[in-house]
Design a protein around this motif. Structure first.
Motif, short mmCIF file in Angstrom:
data_model
loop_
_atom_site.label_atom_id
_atom_site.label_comp_id
_atom_site.label_asym_id
_atom_site.label_seq_id
_atom_site.Cartn_x
_atom_site.Cartn_y
_atom_site.Cartn_z
N PHE A 162 0.57 -0.77 -0.29
CA PHE A 162 -0.41 -0.08 0.03
C PHE A 162 0.61 1.04 0.10
O PHE A 162 2.29 0.91 0.62
N ARG A 163 0.13 2.20 -0.38
CA ARG A 163 1.16 3.11 -0.65
C ARG A 163 0.96 3.94 1.05
O ARG A 163 -0.13 3.49 1.50
N SER A 164 1.51 5.51 1.24
CA SER A 164 1.87 5.70 2.55
C SER A 164 1.05 7.27 2.60
O SER A 164 0.99 7.77 3.54
N ASP A 165 1.18 7.57 0.99
CA ASP A 165 1.02 8.94 0.79
C ASP A 165 -0.22 8.70 -0.34
O ASP A 165 0.05 8.25 -0.94
N VAL A 166 -1.13 10.25 -0.07
CA VAL A 166 -2.00 10.28 -1.32
C VAL A 166 -2.38 11.93 -1.72
O VAL A 166 -2.13 12.50 0.11
N SER A 167 -2.83 12.53 -2.36
CA SER A 167 -2.99 13.97 -2.08
C SER A 167 -4.30 13.96 -3.21
O SER A 167 -4.57 12.85 -4.47
N PHE A 168 -4.78 15.05 -3.16
CA PHE A 168 -6.03 15.88 -3.66
C PHE A 168 -5.61 16.93 -4.30
O PHE A 168 -5.64 17.76 -3.00
N THR A 169 -5.65 17.81 -5.57
CA THR A 169 -5.25 19.07 -5.52
C THR A 169 -5.88 19.15 -6.46
O THR A 169 -5.96 20.48 -7.14
N ASP A 170 -7.51 18.70 -6.56
CA ASP A 170 -8.49 19.57 -7.47
C ASP A 170 -9.93 20.13 -6.47
O ASP A 170 -11.11 20.07 -7.26
N LEU A 171 -9.77 20.01 -5.36
CA LEU A 171 -10.68 20.35 -4.94
C LEU A 171 -11.48 21.84 -5.03
O LEU A 171 -10.59 22.77 -5.31
N PRO A 172 -12.63 22.04 -4.98
CA PRO A 172 -13.34 23.25 -5.62
C PRO A 172 -13.03 24.32 -4.36
O PRO A 172 -13.44 23.88 -2.92
N MET A 173 -12.60 25.16 -5.14
CA MET A 173 -13.00 26.47 -4.07
C MET A 173 -14.15 27.07 -3.87
O MET A 173 -14.21 27.74 -4.44
N TYR A 174 -14.68 26.77 -2.20
CA TYR A 174 -15.61 27.66 -1.47
C TYR A 174 -15.45 28.00 -0.30
O TYR A 174 -14.70 27.55 0.02
N ARG A 175 -15.44 29.09 0.05
CA ARG A 175 -15.03 29.29 1.40
C ARG A 175 -15.95 28.69 2.05
O ARG A 175 -15.81 28.75 3.03
N ASP A 176 -17.02 28.59 1.79
CA ASP A 176 -17.75 27.45 3.02
C ASP A 176 -17.83 26.42 2.34
O ASP A 176 -18.49 25.84 3.49
N ALA A 177 -17.54 25.65 2.57
CA ALA A 177 -16.89 24.40 1.83
C ALA A 177 -17.17 23.48 3.54
O ALA A 177 -16.94 23.83 3.84
N ILE A 178 -17.48 22.22 3.87
CA ILE A 178 -17.36 21.10 4.24
C ILE A 178 -16.41 20.39 3.59
O ILE A 178 -16.82 19.07 2.89
N ILE A 179 -15.53 20.04 4.24
CA ILE A 179 -14.53 18.97 3.78
C ILE A 179 -14.49 17.17 5.31
O ILE A 179 -14.21 18.11 6.06
N GLU A 180 -15.07 16.46 4.12
CA GLU A 180 -14.82 15.48 5.19
C GLU A 180 -13.96 14.09 4.18
O GLU A 180 -13.67 14.11 3.38
N ILE A 181 -12.48 13.51 5.70
CA ILE A 181 -12.03 12.77 5.38
C ILE A 181 -12.16 11.24 4.86
O ILE A 181 -12.24 11.66 6.88
N ILE A 182 -12.72 10.41 4.90
CA ILE A 182 -12.73 9.70 4.87
C ILE A 182 -11.86 8.57 5.09
O ILE A 182 -11.34 7.87 3.59
N VAL A 183 -10.79 8.00 5.95
CA VAL A 183 -9.68 6.71 6.42
C VAL A 183 -9.99 5.64 6.02
O VAL A 183 -10.43 5.17 7.48
#
Length: 305
Positions: A162-183
């Protein structure tokens, strides 16, 4: 090369999570009173401290563990960040550990962000979901499985890595965004060493022939008969890149790299080679204005544990 300057994760940013502050340590909130050696407490700064000198603590600020954990006369030692905040403390070695098969956080940065990087991950998949005013604007899952097989025999018999690192660089840029991270990691306990969330700056194009070396802090000492005793320690990467940048970006790149020498950042050198993406700081850089066509930067990044 993308450089992510992180947004500080404060109480205002942190939302719901699968973790509690006191998941891994029997550490109640600190209160004034008698303290015995070995007692562990947690503070509003989301850190756990252990008493090393028995004493009767008052409610005065001088008796707070965070104000009394350094120097020869200290009464407390810092143990680790709380499990909820461990993934946001700028250190991979202190990981947030799940209490089941899923590890999750909900963040409200309050500013526009487009990038999220996770380092020191033990899991099979990471999902990121962005919601704005109750509407899902982004929902992406990345598998961390590696199946680099050279034959059918390896395909069926080689253990899955398994990889130990992962990135997301295309999130939509909203000032009032709610971001959920699920591992997640079915059948296992996932954990995350470090999470960096922010907005990336593009530095320039990485030229071929970046180099990777490691600095090993293990100790290997032979005895009088030649037998070597191995005492494993941490090992960190030092990655050297050569970048091609536009002359118009010289001043901005120098400003960003100078700032990054004093604080850790997420450095994303390649979407193809995970070893070129790391969490660390700019150990050294040299910029040469080569010609009217562009400039070159030699950049050394040292990984943090």
């Amino acid at each position: 090369m993308k450089l992510i300057a992180p947004v500080p994760i404060t109480d205002a940013v942190m939302g719901a999570s699968s973790l509690e502050e006191n998941d891994t340590d029997d550490a109640p909130l600190w209160t004034a009173g008698a303290k015995a050696a070995g007692d562990r407490v947690r503070r509003p700064n989301h850190r756990v401290y252990e008493c090393v000198v028995p004493h009767n603590a008052t409610s005065a600020a001088v008796d707070y563990p965070e104000n009394n954990s350094t120097g020869e006369s200290r009464k407390w030692i810092f143990v680790r960040p709380t499990n909820l905040y461990a993934a946001f403390d700028s250190a991979k070695r202190t990981a947030s550990v799940a209490n089941g098969e899923v590890l999750s956080w909900t963040l409200t940065p309050g500013v526009r962000v487009d990038s999220l990087s996770l380092f020191g991950v033990l899991a099979s998949a990471v999902r990121v979901r962005v919601t704005v005013a109750g509407v899902i604007k982004y929902d992406r899952t990345q598998s961390l499985r590696l199946r680099n097989c050279r034959s059918w025999s390896e395909w069926f018999t080689k253990p899955i890595a398994f990889r130990s690192d992962v990135s997301f660089t295309d999130l939509p840029m909203y000032r009032d965004a709610i971001i959920e991270i699920i591992v997640s990691w079915p059948g296992n306990i996932p954990q995350v060493g470090e999470i960096q969330i922010g907005r990336y700056d593009y530095l320039g194009a990485v030229k071929w022939e970046p180099s990777i070396r490691t600095v090993d802090y293990s100790e290997n000492e032979p005895d009088q008969w030649g037998t070597i005793e191995f005492r494993p320690g941490e090992s960190v990467r030092v990655v050297e890149y050569d970048l091609f940048i536009r002359n118009e970006d010289v001043d901005e790149v120098v400003r960003l790299l100078t700032k990054a020498k004093s604080a850790p950042r997420a450095w994303l050198g390649s979407p193809k080679f995970g070893a070129l993406n790391l969490f660390g700081f700019a150990q050294d850089f040299q910029l040469v204005v080569r010609s009217p066509a562009g400039s070159f930067v030699n950049l050394q990044i040292r990984e943090l544990t």
